[in-house]
Design a protein around this motif. Sequence first.
Motif, PDB file in Angstrom:
ATOM      1  N   SER A  24      94.702 -24.948  96.581  1.00  0.00           N
ATOM      2  CA  SER A  24      96.164 -24.996  96.602  1.00  0.00           C
ATOM      3  C   SER A  24      96.651 -26.308  97.204  1.00  0.00           C
ATOM      4  CB  SER A  24      96.721 -23.811  97.400  1.00  0.00           C
ATOM      5  OG  SER A  24      98.132 -23.840  97.433  1.00  0.00           O
ATOM      6  N   SER A  61     100.363 -23.253  95.335  1.00  0.00           N
ATOM      7  CA  SER A  61     100.822 -21.962  95.844  1.00  0.00           C
ATOM      8  C   SER A  61      99.721 -20.920  95.706  1.00  0.00           C
ATOM      9  CB  SER A  61     102.071 -21.497  95.090  1.00  0.00           C
ATOM     10  OG  SER A  61     101.781 -21.354  93.706  1.00  0.00           O
ATOM     11  N   HIS A  79      95.910 -17.334  92.158  1.00  0.00           N
ATOM     12  CA  HIS A  79      96.217 -15.907  92.196  1.00  0.00           C
ATOM     13  C   HIS A  79      94.981 -15.174  92.704  1.00  0.00           C
ATOM     14  CE1 HIS A  79     100.107 -15.712  89.944  1.00  0.00           C
ATOM     15  NE2 HIS A  79      99.699 -16.905  89.558  1.00  0.00           N
ATOM     16  N   THR A 108      97.580 -23.731  91.324  1.00  0.00           N
ATOM     17  CA  THR A 108      98.186 -22.416  91.526  1.00  0.00           C
ATOM     18  C   THR A 108      97.069 -21.383  91.600  1.00  0.00           C
ATOM     19  OG1 THR A 108     100.176 -23.044  90.312  1.00  0.00           O
ATOM     20  CG2 THR A 108      99.757 -20.685  90.583  1.00  0.00           C
ATOM     21  N   HIS A 139      97.814 -10.449  95.188  1.00  0.00           N
ATOM     22  CA  HIS A 139      98.164  -9.179  94.550  1.00  0.00           C
ATOM     23  C   HIS A 139      97.235  -8.094  95.097  1.00  0.00           C
ATOM     24  CE1 HIS A 139     100.342 -11.577  91.476  1.00  0.00           C
ATOM     25  NE2 HIS A 139      99.304 -12.390  91.579  1.00  0.00           N
ATOM     26  N   HIS A 180      99.211 -16.705  95.349  1.00  0.00           N
ATOM     27  CA  HIS A 180      99.824 -15.412  95.072  1.00  0.00           C
ATOM     28  C   HIS A 180      98.776 -14.327  95.331  1.00  0.00           C
ATOM     29  CE1 HIS A 180     103.211 -17.320  92.768  1.00  0.00           C
ATOM     30  NE2 HIS A 180     102.290 -18.269  92.679  1.00  0.00           N
ATOM     31  N   GLU A 240     101.436 -15.120  83.087  1.00  0.00           N
ATOM     32  CA  GLU A 240     100.560 -16.190  83.549  1.00  0.00           C
ATOM     33  C   GLU A 240      99.512 -16.542  82.495  1.00  0.00           C
ATOM     34  OE1 GLU A 240     100.933 -17.788  86.379  1.00  0.00           O
ATOM     35  OE2 GLU A 240     102.484 -16.474  87.210  1.00  0.00           O
ATOM     36  N   HIS A 285     102.718  -7.756  96.357  1.00  0.00           N
ATOM     37  CA  HIS A 285     102.565  -9.116  95.851  1.00  0.00           C
ATOM     38  C   HIS A 285     103.192 -10.053  96.869  1.00  0.00           C
ATOM     39  CE1 HIS A 285     104.177 -12.595  93.244  1.00  0.00           C
ATOM     40  NE2 HIS A 285     102.937 -12.862  93.610  1.00  0.00           N
ATOM     41  N   LYS A 286     102.405 -11.008  97.340  1.00  0.00           N
ATOM     42  CA  LYS A 286     102.893 -11.953  98.335  1.00  0.00           C
ATOM     43  C   LYS A 286     102.632 -13.368  97.841  1.00  0.00           C
ATOM     44  CE  LYS A 286     102.118 -13.411 103.144  1.00  0.00           C
ATOM     45  NZ  LYS A 286     101.294 -13.187 104.355  1.00  0.00           N
ATOM     46  N   GLU A 287     103.633 -14.228  97.968  1.00  0.00           N
ATOM     47  CA  GLU A 287     103.482 -15.622  97.549  1.00  0.00           C
ATOM     48  C   GLU A 287     103.659 -16.533  98.756  1.00  0.00           C
ATOM     49  OE1 GLU A 287     105.580 -19.002  94.664  1.00  0.00           O
ATOM     50  OE2 GLU A 287     106.236 -16.912  94.583  1.00  0.00           O
ATOM     51  N   GLN A 288     102.831 -17.576  98.838  1.00  0.00           N
ATOM     52  CA  GLN A 288     102.983 -18.551  99.906  1.00  0.00           C
ATOM     53  C   GLN A 288     102.694 -19.951  99.380  1.00  0.00           C
ATOM     54  OE1 GLN A 288      99.007 -16.692 101.777  1.00  0.00           O
ATOM     55  NE2 GLN A 288      99.746 -18.376 102.986  1.00  0.00           N
ATOM     56  N   ARG A 289     103.457 -20.913  99.879  1.00  0.00           N
ATOM     57  CA  ARG A 289     103.235 -22.307  99.526  1.00  0.00           C
ATOM     58  C   ARG A 289     102.172 -22.882 100.448  1.00  0.00           C
ATOM     59  NH1 ARG A 289     104.955 -23.698  94.733  1.00  0.00           N
ATOM     60  NH2 ARG A 289     104.791 -25.865  95.443  1.00  0.00           N
TER      61      ARG A 289
END
Length: 407
Positions: A31, A59, A38, A36, A63, A61, A103, A50-54
């Motif tokens: 990342s 990024s 997942h 990207t 799940h 993601h 995706e 579902h959590k997303e972080q930069r």
Amino acid sequence: MNVLFLSKEYPPETGWGGIGTYVYNIAHALSERGHTIHIVSLAYNSYPTHKEQRVGKGSIHIHRIRPIRFPTPILNHFFFRSLEIIKFNITIILKIKKLLNSEKFDIIEAPEWRSEAFLLSFIKPKGVPLVIKCHSPSVLLNEVYKNAPTLDSRFVDWIERTTIRNANLVISPSKNLADIVSEKMGIKINDIDIIPNPLDTEFFSPIPISYKEKNELKVLFVGRLDRLKGAHIFVEAIPIISKEMPDTSFILIGRDTNTGPNNSSMRTYLENLIPNNIKERVSFFGNVERDILIDYYRGSDVCVVPSFYENFPNTVLEAMSCGKAVVASNTGGIPEVIEDAISGLLVKTGDAKDLAEKVIMLLKKRDMRENIGINARKRIESLYSKASVSKNVEEVYAEICRLKAKK
């Protein structure tokens, strides 16, 4: 690239061991390079999320899913672990199907152990290579633990072997494990890429801490309290070390297991092994958070890894990266990381006396342990940093994508 990792283990909720640590480190490293990521992982104590972080330029993601449930009382008796794998695989397939609505993945990676990608290996999304990362196949662990084969274990072995054979790319962190996988799984050694596991060398760094008491020496063990990890070998060595170095404290960090005698608590078994006159100098802790673990590494003088087998132990990398002298078993992939008497010390596997003698030598010779610690830090920075390993992984991913596109 858009990369999908399949792993039951992923911290903090299911950060149980080496697989979760690896996925966390490589996900963050990729990342940071702008990809990207997942991750489909297990929802252990929560509902699916579902959590997303930069992270850096990219990024991550996460799940979390819960395995599908259906009653199989008779089959459970004979195929408990196999059915666990199949149920989680079905849930993964359903989740990937949903993700593919929004995706387009370039790579899918999963571990060989318990094969989260077993069903996927038969129905891979068109044009998406499947990468299997080796950690330690069940057939190897059963041999190390000396488990008698069962119908269930044989089926699990077949699932893992089939998944590896169906993969587009197989990666091993060490030459030792690659040789074992080649032999046990029946694939050519040249078809296995050897790429070490990455480590966050900026986080695991040798910054001195202020709370270390003057003249107090500390020996640290980090890992499951498990026979495979050699926790009992360390505890057997403690009285020998303490006799020579009476001011030494001993710390064991890791969760308890039922690998004591007659499937009893290993921690209880270990506590009973310790002579009463030194019990107060031995401390047991369960799992600790990463931010706390770093202080234990930095506060120690010597770290021990007396395992009976390790493919590529994170504990060795973390301790060395913190500039600590490591005394570890000469087994598995450990000798590929530690240069004996240069960046660490190797001991005979399962030999408490040899372990004690090497630890005593380091405790007595401050200059020696500090020089080894300096060499250890340099070695980790040059070979196993997130930046260097993730660049290697990125190149291998790009190559397998290119080859897949040609077909």
